[in-house]
Design a protein around this motif. Structure first.
Motif, short mmCIF file in Angstrom:
data_model
loop_
_atom_site.label_atom_id
_atom_site.label_comp_id
_atom_site.label_asym_id
_atom_site.label_seq_id
_atom_site.Cartn_x
_atom_site.Cartn_y
_atom_site.Cartn_z
N ILE A 18 0.85 -1.20 0.00
CA ILE A 18 0.00 0.00 0.00
C ILE A 18 0.87 1.24 0.00
N LEU A 19 1.90 1.24 0.83
CA LEU A 19 2.80 2.40 0.90
C LEU A 19 3.45 2.65 -0.46
N VAL A 20 3.89 1.58 -1.10
CA VAL A 20 4.53 1.75 -2.41
C VAL A 20 3.54 2.35 -3.41
N MET A 21 2.29 1.89 -3.35
CA MET A 21 1.26 2.45 -4.23
C MET A 21 1.06 3.94 -3.98
N MET A 78 14.44 6.26 9.02
CA MET A 78 15.77 6.26 8.40
C MET A 78 16.83 6.59 9.43
N LEU A 79 16.50 7.53 10.28
CA LEU A 79 17.43 7.96 11.31
C LEU A 79 17.72 6.80 12.27
N TRP A 80 16.69 6.06 12.62
CA TRP A 80 16.87 4.90 13.50
C TRP A 80 17.81 3.88 12.84
N PHE A 81 17.61 3.64 11.58
CA PHE A 81 18.44 2.65 10.88
C PHE A 81 19.88 3.12 10.74
N SER A 82 20.05 4.41 10.62
CA SER A 82 21.41 4.90 10.35
C SER A 82 22.36 4.63 11.51
N GLN A 83 21.84 4.31 12.69
CA GLN A 83 22.73 3.98 13.80
C GLN A 83 23.50 2.68 13.55
N PHE A 84 23.00 1.88 12.61
CA PHE A 84 23.62 0.58 12.38
C PHE A 84 24.65 0.56 11.26
N TRP B 80 15.48 0.59 0.65
CA TRP B 80 14.04 0.44 0.48
C TRP B 80 13.33 1.68 1.00
N PHE B 81 13.75 2.18 2.14
CA PHE B 81 13.10 3.34 2.73
C PHE B 81 13.32 4.59 1.90
N SER B 82 14.47 4.66 1.27
CA SER B 82 14.79 5.91 0.56
C SER B 82 13.84 6.17 -0.59
N PHE B 84 10.83 6.48 -0.34
CA PHE B 84 9.71 7.27 0.17
C PHE B 84 10.05 8.71 0.49
N ASN B 85 11.32 9.00 0.65
CA ASN B 85 11.64 10.40 0.89
C ASN B 85 12.37 10.99 -0.31
N GLY B 86 12.00 10.51 -1.48
CA GLY B 86 12.53 11.08 -2.71
C GLY B 86 14.02 10.89 -2.87
N GLY B 87 14.55 9.85 -2.22
CA GLY B 87 15.98 9.58 -2.33
C GLY B 87 16.82 10.55 -1.52
N LYS B 88 16.15 11.45 -0.82
CA LYS B 88 16.86 12.43 0.01
C LYS B 88 17.46 11.71 1.22
N GLN B 89 18.69 12.05 1.55
CA GLN B 89 19.36 11.39 2.67
C GLN B 89 19.27 12.21 3.93
N ASP B 90 19.55 11.55 5.05
CA ASP B 90 19.53 12.20 6.36
C ASP B 90 20.47 13.40 6.36
N GLY B 91 19.95 14.51 6.82
CA GLY B 91 20.79 15.70 6.93
C GLY B 91 20.86 16.52 5.65
#
Lengths: 94, 94
Positions: A18-21, A78-84, B80-82, B84-91
């Motif tokens: 749904i989100l992708v749609m 995205m921010l949560w994931f970036s910690q990894f 995958w997440f990117s 949804f935010n137009g490929g824009k990265q954190d910061g």
DNA sequence: TTTCTATTTAGAATTTCATCTAAATACATT
DNA sequence: AATGTATTTAGATGAAATTCTAAATAGAAA
């Protein structure tokens, strides 16, 4: 809202689809449902989960309910994931 | 592996906390378990889910099983997440 | 106002998930 | 070899999630 609901909402394949749609823009519940082999009631349930997680929001027009992606919540995830990955971003060199 | 297992694995708060713990480096199953008020069997179950999702992998030494984060899978998820935010990265600026 | 269309809600059935206890396995140490 | 420590597996149980059908609500159109 909060991470628990958000990750829970993302755990279902139907909801991710749904989100992708919705990437392409807002869409009424009925049209979303046409892409799946499920009843409208089930789709409504999934939409409510996504809404509860803050991943989408709704606007009403005539007797339609339009759903739309809430970009800001994706940024938080995205921010949560970036910690990894050491804060390294997509496409960044090693 | 594959997105369904990965997102499913991430949907549980205990498993997310395990991942955060493993950021600091590899750790044996028993030590992971000490941080939770659950039996070792339950922790083993969660570790198996994370392993099945490709989020962690194990190495054995003596009679210990060490678990460790698999960074490359996190990179796939970020990708995958990117979408949804137009490929824009954190910061990144708007 | 009556009827039609879109969507949600309520309740039930089924499936999946998280957890435990008890038993099994694996390797180390004595 | 016997015992001990770490971890996993098997099976059971209760809770939570997904789905359906049927009924309810909201608003549009006739």
């Amino acid at each position: 809202m909060g991470f628990p609901e958000t990750f829970k909402a993302l755990s279902d394949p139907v909801r991710r689809e749904i989100l992708v749609m919705l990437k392409r823009g807002k869409m009424p519940a009925g049209e979303i449902g046409q892409h799946f082999d499920m009843t409208g009631a089930t789709i409504s349930y999934h939409l409510s989960q996504l809404k509860k997680a803050g991943l989408i929001f709704e606007t009403k027009y005539k007797n339609y309910v339009y759903y739309e992606i809430n970009v800001s919540v994706f940024e938080e995830i995205m921010l949560w994931f970036s910690q990894f990955n050491g804060g390294k971003q997509d496409g960044e060199k090693e």
